[in-house]
Design a protein around this motif. Structure first.
Motif, PDB file in Angstrom:
ATOM      1  N   ILE A  46       0.856  -1.188   0.000  1.00 27.02           N
ATOM      2  CA  ILE A  46       0.000   0.000   0.000  1.00 27.02           C
ATOM      3  C   ILE A  46       0.887   1.232   0.000  1.00 27.02           C
ATOM      4  CG2 ILE A  46      -1.706   1.317   1.329  1.00 27.02           C
ATOM      5  CD1 ILE A  46      -2.584  -1.444   2.518  1.00 27.02           C
ATOM      6  N   SER A  47       0.606   2.182  -0.882  1.00 28.77           N
ATOM      7  CA  SER A  47       1.371   3.427  -0.904  1.00 28.77           C
ATOM      8  C   SER A  47       0.543   4.542  -0.272  1.00 28.77           C
ATOM      9  CB  SER A  47       1.777   3.803  -2.331  1.00 28.77           C
ATOM     10  OG  SER A  47       0.643   4.099  -3.120  1.00 28.77           O
ATOM     11  N   VAL A  48       1.238   5.477   0.374  1.00 22.02           N
ATOM     12  CA  VAL A  48       0.590   6.600   1.046  1.00 22.02           C
ATOM     13  C   VAL A  48       1.086   7.896   0.426  1.00 22.02           C
ATOM     14  CG1 VAL A  48       0.250   7.798   3.238  1.00 22.02           C
ATOM     15  CG2 VAL A  48       0.391   5.290   3.196  1.00 22.02           C
ATOM     16  N   GLY A  49       0.171   8.694  -0.077  1.00 23.29           N
ATOM     17  CA  GLY A  49       0.511   9.956  -0.696  1.00 23.29           C
ATOM     18  C   GLY A  49       0.030   9.997  -2.143  1.00 23.29           C
ATOM     19  N   PRO A  50      -0.008  11.197  -2.712  1.00 20.77           N
ATOM     20  CA  PRO A  50       0.469  12.448  -2.113  1.00 20.77           C
ATOM     21  C   PRO A  50      -0.451  12.976  -1.031  1.00 20.77           C
ATOM     22  CG  PRO A  50      -0.534  12.876  -4.238  1.00 20.77           C
ATOM     23  CD  PRO A  50      -0.504  11.384  -4.091  1.00 20.77           C
ATOM     24  N   VAL A  51       0.106  13.861  -0.200  1.00 22.33           N
ATOM     25  CA  VAL A  51      -0.649  14.563   0.828  1.00 22.33           C
ATOM     26  C   VAL A  51      -0.628  16.047   0.480  1.00 22.33           C
ATOM     27  CG1 VAL A  51      -0.770  15.187   3.258  1.00 22.33           C
ATOM     28  CG2 VAL A  51      -0.112  12.858   2.616  1.00 22.33           C
ATOM     29  N   PHE A  87       4.427  14.173   9.323  1.00 24.66           N
ATOM     30  CA  PHE A  87       3.042  13.710   9.278  1.00 24.66           C
ATOM     31  C   PHE A  87       2.938  12.424   8.455  1.00 24.66           C
ATOM     32  CE2 PHE A  87      -1.104  13.565   7.241  1.00 24.66           C
ATOM     33  CZ  PHE A  87      -1.996  13.855   8.263  1.00 24.66           C
ATOM     34  N   ILE A  88       3.551  12.426   7.268  1.00 28.82           N
ATOM     35  CA  ILE A  88       3.465  11.265   6.387  1.00 28.82           C
ATOM     36  C   ILE A  88       4.176  10.063   7.005  1.00 28.82           C
ATOM     37  CG2 ILE A  88       4.125  10.333   4.131  1.00 28.82           C
ATOM     38  CD1 ILE A  88       3.813  13.173   3.008  1.00 28.82           C
ATOM     39  N   SER A  89       5.381  10.276   7.529  1.00 29.23           N
ATOM     40  CA  SER A  89       6.130   9.147   8.086  1.00 29.23           C
ATOM     41  C   SER A  89       5.437   8.583   9.331  1.00 29.23           C
ATOM     42  CB  SER A  89       7.570   9.557   8.414  1.00 29.23           C
ATOM     43  OG  SER A  89       7.603  10.571   9.406  1.00 29.23           O
ATOM     44  N   THR A  90       4.833   9.450  10.155  1.00 24.36           N
ATOM     45  CA  THR A  90       4.101   8.970  11.328  1.00 24.36           C
ATOM     46  C   THR A  90       2.865   8.202  10.897  1.00 24.36           C
ATOM     47  OG1 THR A  90       4.894  10.819  12.662  1.00 24.36           O
ATOM     48  CG2 THR A  90       2.941   9.677  13.455  1.00 24.36           C
ATOM     49  N   ASN A 106       5.851   5.142   1.409  1.00 18.56           N
ATOM     50  CA  ASN A 106       5.634   6.459   0.837  1.00 18.56           C
ATOM     51  C   ASN A 106       5.507   6.313  -0.680  1.00 18.56           C
ATOM     52  OD1 ASN A 106       6.164   9.156  -0.277  1.00 18.56           O
ATOM     53  ND2 ASN A 106       6.869   9.705   1.774  1.00 18.56           N
ATOM     54  N   TYR A 107       4.520   6.998  -1.273  1.00 19.41           N
ATOM     55  CA  TYR A 107       4.291   6.837  -2.710  1.00 19.41           C
ATOM     56  C   TYR A 107       5.517   7.212  -3.534  1.00 19.41           C
ATOM     57  CZ  TYR A 107       3.768  11.843  -3.741  1.00 19.41           C
ATOM     58  OH  TYR A 107       4.004  13.179  -3.928  1.00 19.41           O
TER      59      TYR A 107
END
Length: 199
Positions: A46-51, A87-90, A106-107
């Protein structure tokens, strides 16, 4: 609830006499797996971002709200690095713990993975009042990465009370707000992963 700790470093800077003291804070969290397991995404990347991030927070100084339409920057209370990156890393660390997965990335670093889902977030507000509370308003979406089909769209309006009057309590409440957002996202991801394994 999960346990959380504050990463707080204090630097002394200035000239002779009584120099001002600058405090550098970081969001920190230790998340546990979701109640009932939360392991349906264990083998799903699962990828997170962009924010998307408010411009008023794109700075090292901690910003507090001092009125309905007034914000204040602290000269000597700062984030230990980019608040957006923290924020993203947490969020990623929280999701990894909640979903019991090492495949949350991270995306920007997802080129070595083939993510099944992507989480995209628009943060509209993330600030607080000293001695009162912290507000985190965010709209977030979960997509199936390959087809780019939209699976979930949610809005989270989170308020966390501070435990004291100072900046350390404000940062702690900020971490708890990110934790609650993480729990809401993880719950939806776990449901999607569970449905995907039964297709």
């Amino acid at each position: 609830r999960s346990g959380f700790t504050i990463c707080l470093a204090v630097w002394l800077a200035g000239c002779a006499g009584q120099p001002p003291r600058s405090s550098f804070s970081m969001l920190c969290a230790e998340a546990k797996p979701l109640a009932g397991g939360g392991g349906n995404c264990r083998n799903q990347a699962i990828s997170v971002g962009p924010v998307s991030w408010p411009r008023y927070l794109d700075q090292p100084r901690i910003v507090t709200r001092v009125g309905a339409n007034r914000l204040e920057e602290s000269e000597f209370n700062r984030w230990g690095g980019s608040l957006e990156d923290g924020f993203i890393s947490t969020l990623i660390r929280n999701l990894s713990g909640l979903l019991d997965s090492e495949l949350i990335v991270n995306y920007r670093r997802s080129e070595h993975f083939s993510p099944v889902y992507r989480v995209e977030i628009i943060v509209n507000q993330f600030d607080g009042r000293l001695g009162e509370d912290v507000t985190l308003d965010a709209k977030w979406s979960i997509y199936t990465e390959v087809s780019r089909s939209l699976d979930v769209v949610k809005t989270s309006s989170i308020r966390e009370n501070t435990s004291g009057p100072g900046y350390e309590a404000l940062v702690n409440a900020s971490s708890l707000a990110v934790a609650q957002l993480s729990e809401e996202i993880a719950t939806q991801l776990d449901r999607l992963c569970a449905a995907g394994t039964t297709r």
